[in-house]
Enzyme design. Sequence first.
Site, mmCIF file in Angstrom:
data_model
loop_
_atom_site.group_PDB
_atom_site.id
_atom_site.type_symbol
_atom_site.label_atom_id
_atom_site.label_comp_id
_atom_site.label_asym_id
_atom_site.label_seq_id
_atom_site.Cartn_x
_atom_site.Cartn_y
_atom_site.Cartn_z
ATOM 1 N N ASP A 51 5.977 -9.043 -1.673
ATOM 2 C CA ASP A 51 5.399 -10.105 -2.509
ATOM 3 C C ASP A 51 3.909 -10.215 -2.194
ATOM 4 O OD1 ASP A 51 5.813 -12.621 -4.241
ATOM 5 O OD2 ASP A 51 4.632 -13.334 -2.534
ATOM 6 N N TYR A 56 -4.509 -12.845 -2.119
ATOM 7 C CA TYR A 56 -4.259 -12.663 -0.685
ATOM 8 C C TYR A 56 -5.198 -11.651 -0.037
ATOM 9 C CZ TYR A 56 0.230 -14.840 -1.961
ATOM 10 O OH TYR A 56 1.200 -15.659 -2.461
ATOM 11 N N LYS A 85 0.389 -11.278 -8.496
ATOM 12 C CA LYS A 85 0.172 -12.544 -9.221
ATOM 13 C C LYS A 85 -1.258 -12.651 -9.737
ATOM 14 C CE LYS A 85 3.166 -14.607 -5.710
ATOM 15 N NZ LYS A 85 2.748 -14.068 -4.405
ATOM 16 N N HIS A 116 0.120 -17.237 -10.947
ATOM 17 C CA HIS A 116 0.190 -17.780 -9.589
ATOM 18 C C HIS A 116 0.318 -19.315 -9.565
ATOM 19 C CE1 HIS A 116 -1.120 -16.432 -5.303
ATOM 20 N NE2 HIS A 116 -0.332 -17.466 -5.227
HETATM 21 P P1 NDP Z 1 6.357 -18.561 6.100
HETATM 22 O O1 NDP Z 1 7.066 -19.809 5.744
HETATM 23 O O2 NDP Z 1 6.998 -17.252 5.866
HETATM 24 O O3 NDP Z 1 5.968 -18.695 7.647
HETATM 25 C C1 NDP Z 1 5.144 -17.777 8.296
HETATM 26 C C2 NDP Z 1 4.996 -18.213 9.739
HETATM 27 O O4 NDP Z 1 6.267 -18.145 10.388
HETATM 28 C C3 NDP Z 1 4.063 -17.318 10.528
HETATM 29 O O5 NDP Z 1 3.256 -18.168 11.324
HETATM 30 C C4 NDP Z 1 5.005 -16.491 11.388
HETATM 31 O O6 NDP Z 1 4.401 -16.163 12.622
HETATM 32 C C5 NDP Z 1 6.133 -17.455 11.623
HETATM 33 N N1 NDP Z 1 7.420 -16.813 11.888
HETATM 34 C C6 NDP Z 1 8.058 -15.894 11.131
HETATM 35 N N2 NDP Z 1 9.239 -15.569 11.680
HETATM 36 C C7 NDP Z 1 9.352 -16.299 12.813
HETATM 37 C C8 NDP Z 1 10.353 -16.396 13.816
HETATM 38 N N3 NDP Z 1 11.490 -15.687 13.746
HETATM 39 N N4 NDP Z 1 10.138 -17.246 14.850
HETATM 40 C C9 NDP Z 1 8.988 -17.981 14.924
HETATM 41 N N5 NDP Z 1 7.997 -17.921 13.994
HETATM 42 C C10 NDP Z 1 8.192 -17.092 12.954
HETATM 43 O O7 NDP Z 1 4.857 -18.583 5.474
HETATM 44 P P2 NDP Z 1 4.033 -18.299 4.169
HETATM 45 O O8 NDP Z 1 3.405 -19.592 3.800
HETATM 46 O O9 NDP Z 1 3.182 -17.128 4.384
HETATM 47 O O10 NDP Z 1 5.072 -17.944 3.012
HETATM 48 C C11 NDP Z 1 5.632 -16.655 2.883
HETATM 49 C C12 NDP Z 1 5.105 -15.891 1.669
HETATM 50 O O11 NDP Z 1 5.296 -16.620 0.458
HETATM 51 C C13 NDP Z 1 3.588 -15.632 1.678
HETATM 52 O O12 NDP Z 1 3.196 -14.687 2.636
HETATM 53 C C14 NDP Z 1 3.374 -15.251 0.234
HETATM 54 O O13 NDP Z 1 3.798 -13.924 -0.006
HETATM 55 C C15 NDP Z 1 4.272 -16.271 -0.473
HETATM 56 N N6 NDP Z 1 3.534 -17.510 -0.875
HETATM 57 C C16 NDP Z 1 3.375 -17.778 -2.226
HETATM 58 C C17 NDP Z 1 2.708 -18.909 -2.658
HETATM 59 C C18 NDP Z 1 2.556 -19.182 -4.121
HETATM 60 O O14 NDP Z 1 1.775 -20.093 -4.495
HETATM 61 N N7 NDP Z 1 3.237 -18.477 -4.994
HETATM 62 C C19 NDP Z 1 2.142 -19.892 -1.704
HETATM 63 C C20 NDP Z 1 2.406 -19.554 -0.321
HETATM 64 C C21 NDP Z 1 3.078 -18.410 0.050
HETATM 65 P P3 NDP Z 1 4.373 -14.636 13.162
HETATM 66 O O15 NDP Z 1 3.420 -13.909 12.263
HETATM 67 O O16 NDP Z 1 3.861 -14.814 14.560
HETATM 68 O O17 NDP Z 1 5.775 -14.111 13.095
#
Ligand code: NDP
Length: 315
Positions: A51, A56, A85, A116
């Site tokens: 995605d 981004y 997007k 988006h």
């Molecule tokens: P997430 O909700 O996926 O959370 C990401 C965070 O979780 C990071 O800090 C990561 O740290 C941590 N994490 C992941 N796995 C674990 C674990 N097992 N234990 C502890 N911490 C963990 O965040 P996003 O807001 O990035 O959402 C995901 C995706 O959704 C985005 O990357 C994007 O592709 C999409 N998105 C779309 C939007 C829209 O408007 N359409 C808006 C926002 C996001 P670490 O890297 O250290 O693992």
Amino acid sequence: MSTTASGVTVKLNTGAEIPLLGFGTVSEHDTETFKLALKAAILDAGYKHIDTAWYYNTEELIGDVLEELSLSNKIKKDEIFITTKVWPCFWNDPETSLNLSLKNLKLEKVDLLLQHWPVCFAKIDDSNGNRIPVPKDSNNNILYDKDGDYLITYKKLLKLKDSGKAKAVGVSNYTVQMLERIIKETGVIPACNQVELHPHLPQLELYNYCSEKGIILEAYSPFGSSGAPNLKIPLIIELAKKYNVSSADIIVNYCIAKKIVVLPRSSNIERIKKGYALINMEKSDVDALDNYGSKNPKRYIKDSWGDNIGFDHWN
Ligand code: NDP
């Protein structure tokens, strides 16, 4: 049936299969860390869905990784479902946005193209001719296009589907009312709606509407975004113990049980390699998570333009 979540798919209203687990590609890290994470996601965890978005700034890196893995015969590019997007600064010329994305991704078409946000920013380019993502005036107020209308963008996205550059078209951050409007005006039901969704924000009204219309819901920020606060919800910790899996597995399986596409992000190679276990979550546990979120709604992504479209649970 697959034992890991990366193998499960659902059908879009175009007839194409979309993997229910997709790799989120917002990045807070350097380019090398991002590329290593993406390679681990594809090669070790078996992700078949990425995605991304013009906004981004990771599309070129994704394109590099896909090119490298396909040239070394580790993957075929068309095995990976790619979503990108169109950001609101391109609301009136989404083809420009898609062309930039395709160039960076080194692809001729994407599997899914999303609008988006249902908002329209002013079109302003910087001195190098690059579009400014979020244009602002001297008082730091966002500049919207007063002639903008998200319906126009949706109609233009449908034309891009007809051109063959996007196999399916959908939206993101739409409310039920907005979905009703674009469907009424065009007669075309979007393939999906990507929204913030997790056990703190189950979006039940939207879920029921989309289920009825055959629109696939996609859950962004499933862990609550940076710092993953949702992993600390006591009910989730309790369910993780019950099923002998991690809290992250519970959130991913909550979505999968509801046939909601889930888009977690991670840069941690060890976590990525483990992937997510696929469990058979009891309906009563899915219902308990829905119930928890309905009683304690919380939105983590609070971009100010969400104010303009009447998002709830804003504070
Ligand atoms: P997430 O909700 O996926 O959370 C990401 C965070 O979780 C990071 O800090 C990561 O740290 C941590 N994490 C992941 N796995 C674990 C674990 N097992 N234990 C502890 N911490 C963990 O965040 P996003 O807001 O990035 O959402 C995901 C995706 O959704 C985005 O990357 C994007 O592709 C999409 N998105 C779309 C939007 C829209 O408007 N359409 C808006 C926002 C996001 P670490 O890297 O250290 O693992």
